[in-house]
Enzyme design. Sequence first.
Site, PDB file in Angstrom:
ATOM      1  N   ARG A 169       0.853  -1.200   0.000  1.00 13.11           N
ATOM      2  CA  ARG A 169       0.000   0.000   0.000  1.00 13.11           C
ATOM      3  C   ARG A 169       0.888   1.249   0.000  1.00 13.11           C
ATOM      4  NH1 ARG A 169      -1.657   1.329   4.661  1.00 13.11           N
ATOM      5  NH2 ARG A 169      -2.647  -0.627   5.233  1.00 13.11           N
ATOM      6  N   TYR A 221     -15.422  19.736 -13.574  1.00 16.35           N
ATOM      7  CA  TYR A 221     -15.741  18.330 -13.857  1.00 16.35           C
ATOM      8  C   TYR A 221     -16.839  17.857 -12.883  1.00 16.35           C
ATOM      9  CZ  TYR A 221     -15.299  13.271 -13.958  1.00 16.35           C
ATOM     10  OH  TYR A 221     -15.577  11.939 -14.034  1.00 16.35           O
ATOM     11  N   ASP A 273      -6.404  20.871 -12.306  1.00 15.00           N
ATOM     12  CA  ASP A 273      -6.756  19.589 -12.922  1.00 15.00           C
ATOM     13  C   ASP A 273      -6.367  19.696 -14.403  1.00 15.00           C
ATOM     14  OD1 ASP A 273      -8.028  17.484 -14.216  1.00 15.00           O
ATOM     15  OD2 ASP A 273      -9.785  17.512 -12.897  1.00 15.00           O
ATOM     16  N   LYS A 302      -7.642   9.012 -18.656  1.00 12.54           N
ATOM     17  CA  LYS A 302      -7.909   9.643 -19.949  1.00 12.54           C
ATOM     18  C   LYS A 302      -6.661   9.577 -20.840  1.00 12.54           C
ATOM     19  CE  LYS A 302     -11.717  10.368 -17.688  1.00 12.54           C
ATOM     20  NZ  LYS A 302     -11.976  11.559 -16.915  1.00 12.54           N
TER      21      LYS A 302
HETATM   22  C1  LIG Z   1     -12.464  11.856 -15.598  1.00 14.21           C
HETATM   23  C2  LIG Z   1     -12.052  13.102 -14.917  1.00 14.21           C
HETATM   24  C3  LIG Z   1     -11.804  13.129 -13.546  1.00 14.21           C
HETATM   25  C4  LIG Z   1     -12.005  11.913 -12.651  1.00 14.21           C
HETATM   26  O1  LIG Z   1     -11.109  10.896 -12.956  1.00 14.21           O
HETATM   27  P1  LIG Z   1     -11.471   9.328 -12.752  1.00 14.21           P
HETATM   28  O2  LIG Z   1     -10.213   8.669 -13.181  1.00 14.21           O
HETATM   29  O3  LIG Z   1     -12.637   9.039 -13.627  1.00 14.21           O
HETATM   30  O4  LIG Z   1     -11.773   9.148 -11.315  1.00 14.21           O
HETATM   31  C5  LIG Z   1     -11.367  14.328 -12.983  1.00 14.21           C
HETATM   32  N1  LIG Z   1     -11.216  15.444 -13.725  1.00 14.21           N
HETATM   33  C6  LIG Z   1     -11.464  15.461 -15.050  1.00 14.21           C
HETATM   34  C7  LIG Z   1     -11.282  16.721 -15.820  1.00 14.21           C
HETATM   35  C8  LIG Z   1     -11.886  14.298 -15.700  1.00 14.21           C
HETATM   36  O5  LIG Z   1     -12.151  14.320 -17.010  1.00 14.21           O
END
Ligand SMILES: *Cc1c(COP(=O)(O)O)cnc(C)c1O
Length: 381
Positions: free
Chosen positions: A46, A98, A170, A195
Amino acid sequence: MKFGTKAVHEGITPDPTTGAIMTPIYQTSTYVQEAPGQHKGYAYARGKNPTRVALERGIASLENARHGLCFSSGMGAADAVIKLLRPGDEVLATDDLYGGSYRMFTKVFAHFGITFHFVDMHDLQALEKHITPATRMLWLESPTNPMMKILDIAGCTALARKHKLLCVVDNTFATPYLQNPLDLGADIVLHSVTKYLGGHSDVIMGALMTNSDELHEKLAFIANSCGAVPGPMDSFLVLRGLKTLHLRMQRHCENGKAIAHMLRKHPKVAKVYWPGFEDHDNHAVAKKQMRDFGGMISFALREDSFEAATRVAKATHLFYLAESLGGVESLIGHPASMTHASIPREERIKTGITDSLLRLSVGVEDVEDLIEDLTQALDKA
Ligand SMILES: *Cc1c(COP(=O)(O)O)cnc(C)c1O
């Protein structure tokens, strides 16, 4: 080292026992100790796993960061950041946030005495007026989802510094290939690795990067204490994905540009949102802080109805109708009924998310095929 070289090499060293060029998947939960407390830096998985450590090094180097930490999802990473705060603290977040972050802030952390304000961050003077003695953090995204708005990251981080706030960016939509918020003064960069960084629609993962030893130590403590860490198999998949990030992004950008221009000329399309257009509201800022404009595009139809959008979304063959983004395959989504369905209609229309708005994550296929696919689908709009 330049970006593409770092993407291929950083974090990865041939396996010392066999010379294997690729980092092994250390599928283990624990590590044998020579004597109580005497180990090679790995005690329990972990806390640390060698496959994950290789990935964290690679990911950090792409954001020009001293430290990187991986989490079991983007939301797991965001959760760790908010756990830096205390009851009574306030966060200013961009109003075009988001949906998952919005949900976590308002439905989970609001119960723990942390207050979130969602504000337009385009006007820095207006933003400064929202700062109170309780404000601890600015949380921004650029480009935003799905309206592709661009915020001046350097302007926001300067304001954060002036008021001694943490600035979190982000950077999921832009990726480190297009912009590096730490270089623009951000304290923490967050990625949904799910992504573009993973890039192959086969992993859920998140990451945090920082240049601050102190923040890194706190975040690593939270990660180990709360436990939202990714497994070694997923870490390996992303290590593999990262090696082609620059090649994929180059093609996402080329294809995105061609499709944005094609959509703009199409008689069934009313408006196209893409930061590469010279008449985009904040094109000058995009040009200053990004190296290119990416493959995320939203567009509204002339017939602004749910039905017209549904006809188009159902008619594409190469653009799969699905949530998510950033994979090699092209996706189409309908924010009003999918990602942003929980927002009341009037509010969503105010922010530009009209009934017919469609969002594309343009993949890396041959662009002629993508254009042909969209053209035949738009005939049905
Ligand atoms: C998808 C996304 C998230 C969350 O990520 P997960 O891997 O789905 O938990 C956060 N911020 C943005 C801009 C996203 O597109």
